[in-house]
Motif scaffolding. Structure first.
Motif, PDB file in Angstrom:
ATOM      1  N   GLY A  46      -8.072 -43.198  39.011  1.00  0.00           N
ATOM      2  CA  GLY A  46      -9.404 -43.346  39.593  1.00  0.00           C
ATOM      3  C   GLY A  46     -10.046 -44.667  39.209  1.00  0.00           C
ATOM      4  O   GLY A  46     -10.630 -45.364  40.043  1.00  0.00           O
ATOM      5  N   ALA A  47      -9.921 -45.041  37.948  1.00  0.00           N
ATOM      6  CA  ALA A  47     -10.508 -46.300  37.471  1.00  0.00           C
ATOM      7  C   ALA A  47      -9.829 -47.505  38.130  1.00  0.00           C
ATOM      8  O   ALA A  47     -10.505 -48.458  38.530  1.00  0.00           O
ATOM      9  N   GLN A  48      -8.512 -47.458  38.264  1.00  0.00           N
ATOM     10  CA  GLN A  48      -7.788 -48.581  38.854  1.00  0.00           C
ATOM     11  C   GLN A  48      -8.073 -48.709  40.358  1.00  0.00           C
ATOM     12  O   GLN A  48      -8.253 -49.820  40.871  1.00  0.00           O
ATOM     13  N   LEU A  49      -8.140 -47.582  41.057  1.00  0.00           N
ATOM     14  CA  LEU A  49      -8.453 -47.622  42.485  1.00  0.00           C
ATOM     15  C   LEU A  49      -9.881 -48.110  42.721  1.00  0.00           C
ATOM     16  O   LEU A  49     -10.149 -48.840  43.673  1.00  0.00           O
ATOM     17  N   ARG A  50     -10.778 -47.720  41.837  1.00  0.00           N
ATOM     18  CA  ARG A  50     -12.173 -48.166  41.954  1.00  0.00           C
ATOM     19  C   ARG A  50     -12.264 -49.691  41.838  1.00  0.00           C
ATOM     20  O   ARG A  50     -12.994 -50.346  42.571  1.00  0.00           O
ATOM     21  N   LYS A  51     -11.492 -50.274  40.913  1.00  0.00           N
ATOM     22  CA  LYS A  51     -11.482 -51.738  40.765  1.00  0.00           C
ATOM     23  C   LYS A  51     -10.998 -52.405  42.047  1.00  0.00           C
ATOM     24  O   LYS A  51     -11.539 -53.433  42.475  1.00  0.00           O
ATOM     25  N   LEU A  52      -9.967 -51.830  42.660  1.00  0.00           N
ATOM     26  CA  LEU A  52      -9.452 -52.388  43.910  1.00  0.00           C
ATOM     27  C   LEU A  52     -10.472 -52.245  45.041  1.00  0.00           C
ATOM     28  O   LEU A  52     -10.628 -53.142  45.863  1.00  0.00           O
ATOM     29  N   GLU A  53     -11.163 -51.110  45.058  1.00  0.00           N
ATOM     30  CA  GLU A  53     -12.202 -50.892  46.081  1.00  0.00           C
ATOM     31  C   GLU A  53     -13.362 -51.863  45.900  1.00  0.00           C
ATOM     32  O   GLU A  53     -13.874 -52.414  46.876  1.00  0.00           O
ATOM     33  N   GLU A  54     -13.773 -52.057  44.660  1.00  0.00           N
ATOM     34  CA  GLU A  54     -14.902 -52.964  44.382  1.00  0.00           C
ATOM     35  C   GLU A  54     -14.607 -54.387  44.829  1.00  0.00           C
ATOM     36  O   GLU A  54     -15.516 -55.104  45.240  1.00  0.00           O
ATOM     37  N   ARG A  55     -13.357 -54.814  44.763  1.00  0.00           N
ATOM     38  CA  ARG A  55     -12.971 -56.156  45.202  1.00  0.00           C
ATOM     39  C   ARG A  55     -12.674 -56.218  46.699  1.00  0.00           C
ATOM     40  O   ARG A  55     -12.348 -57.265  47.229  1.00  0.00           O
ATOM     41  N   GLY A  56     -12.741 -55.065  47.360  1.00  0.00           N
ATOM     42  CA  GLY A  56     -12.504 -55.036  48.797  1.00  0.00           C
ATOM     43  C   GLY A  56     -11.042 -54.983  49.189  1.00  0.00           C
ATOM     44  O   GLY A  56     -10.694 -55.232  50.340  1.00  0.00           O
ATOM     45  N   TYR A  57     -10.165 -54.635  48.243  1.00  0.00           N
ATOM     46  CA  TYR A  57      -8.734 -54.560  48.537  1.00  0.00           C
ATOM     47  C   TYR A  57      -8.362 -53.230  49.179  1.00  0.00           C
ATOM     48  O   TYR A  57      -7.377 -53.150  49.902  1.00  0.00           O
ATOM     49  N   LEU A  58      -9.106 -52.182  48.861  1.00  0.00           N
ATOM     50  CA  LEU A  58      -8.837 -50.847  49.396  1.00  0.00           C
ATOM     51  C   LEU A  58     -10.055 -50.317  50.121  1.00  0.00           C
ATOM     52  O   LEU A  58     -11.194 -50.633  49.771  1.00  0.00           O
ATOM     53  N   LEU A  59      -9.778 -49.442  51.071  1.00  0.00           N
ATOM     54  CA  LEU A  59     -10.824 -48.671  51.735  1.00  0.00           C
ATOM     55  C   LEU A  59     -10.463 -47.204  51.547  1.00  0.00           C
ATOM     56  O   LEU A  59      -9.285 -46.843  51.483  1.00  0.00           O
ATOM     57  N   SER A  60     -11.477 -46.372  51.439  1.00  0.00           N
ATOM     58  CA  SER A  60     -11.213 -44.947  51.254  1.00  0.00           C
ATOM     59  C   SER A  60     -12.024 -44.135  52.249  1.00  0.00           C
ATOM     60  O   SER A  60     -13.027 -44.603  52.788  1.00  0.00           O
ATOM     61  N   ARG A  61     -11.548 -42.933  52.477  1.00  0.00           N
ATOM     62  CA  ARG A  61     -12.292 -41.982  53.296  1.00  0.00           C
ATOM     63  C   ARG A  61     -12.116 -40.603  52.690  1.00  0.00           C
ATOM     64  O   ARG A  61     -11.074 -40.301  52.096  1.00  0.00           O
ATOM     65  N   LYS A  62     -13.132 -39.801  52.837  1.00  0.00           N
ATOM     66  CA  LYS A  62     -13.102 -38.436  52.304  1.00  0.00           C
ATOM     67  C   LYS A  62     -12.854 -37.484  53.473  1.00  0.00           C
ATOM     68  O   LYS A  62     -13.364 -37.681  54.566  1.00  0.00           O
ATOM     69  N   ASP A  63     -12.079 -36.454  53.191  1.00  0.00           N
ATOM     70  CA  ASP A  63     -11.702 -35.486  54.210  1.00  0.00           C
ATOM     71  C   ASP A  63     -11.504 -34.136  53.513  1.00  0.00           C
ATOM     72  O   ASP A  63     -11.512 -34.067  52.277  1.00  0.00           O
ATOM     73  N   PHE A  64     -11.321 -33.101  54.289  1.00  0.00           N
ATOM     74  CA  PHE A  64     -10.989 -31.798  53.725  1.00  0.00           C
ATOM     75  C   PHE A  64      -9.616 -31.389  54.236  1.00  0.00           C
ATOM     76  O   PHE A  64      -9.344 -31.471  55.431  1.00  0.00           O
TER      77      PHE A  64
END
Length: 104
Positions: A46-64
């Motif tokens: 979670g911490a590593q993905l958050r760093k990538l998201e903060e730099r704009g390298y990743l995008l995420s979406r929430k789903d069920f």
């Protein structure tokens, strides 16, 4: 050596690099799938993905999925470009090491 300065410090961490490589290959993966493939803990991933998201390298979406909240990740254009640049720098370093004529 130019290749060393071309390395992306954000992608030098094995989990961040691994996540980007997996996402480049598969397009989109769930948090659970990344966790399994990278053999990471929830907190570390979670911490590593958050760093990538903060730099704009990743995008995420929430789903069920089956009534359970699931987070999906994919590389952004910026993340894909950063990964390509980083891997090109790594290839350059590897090529330079092989060109020295030294013993394996």
């Amino acid at each position: 050596m130019k290749a060393l300065t071309s390395l992306d410090p954000l992608l030098e961490h094995r989990i961040r690099l691994g996540a980007c490589v997996l996402l480049a290959k598969h397009g989109e993966l769930s948090f659970a799938r990344l966790k399994s493939q990278l053999q990471a803990t929830d907190g570390n991933l979670g911490a590593q993905l958050r760093k990538l998201e903060e730099r704009g390298y990743l995008l995420s979406r929430k789903d069920f999925v089956e009534r359970k909240p699931t987070t999906w990740y994919h590389l952004s254009d910026r993340g894909r470009a950063a990964l390509q640049s980083h891997t090109a720098a790594l290839r350059s370093l590897i090529d330079a090491a092989g060109a020295t004529g030294g013993e394996p």
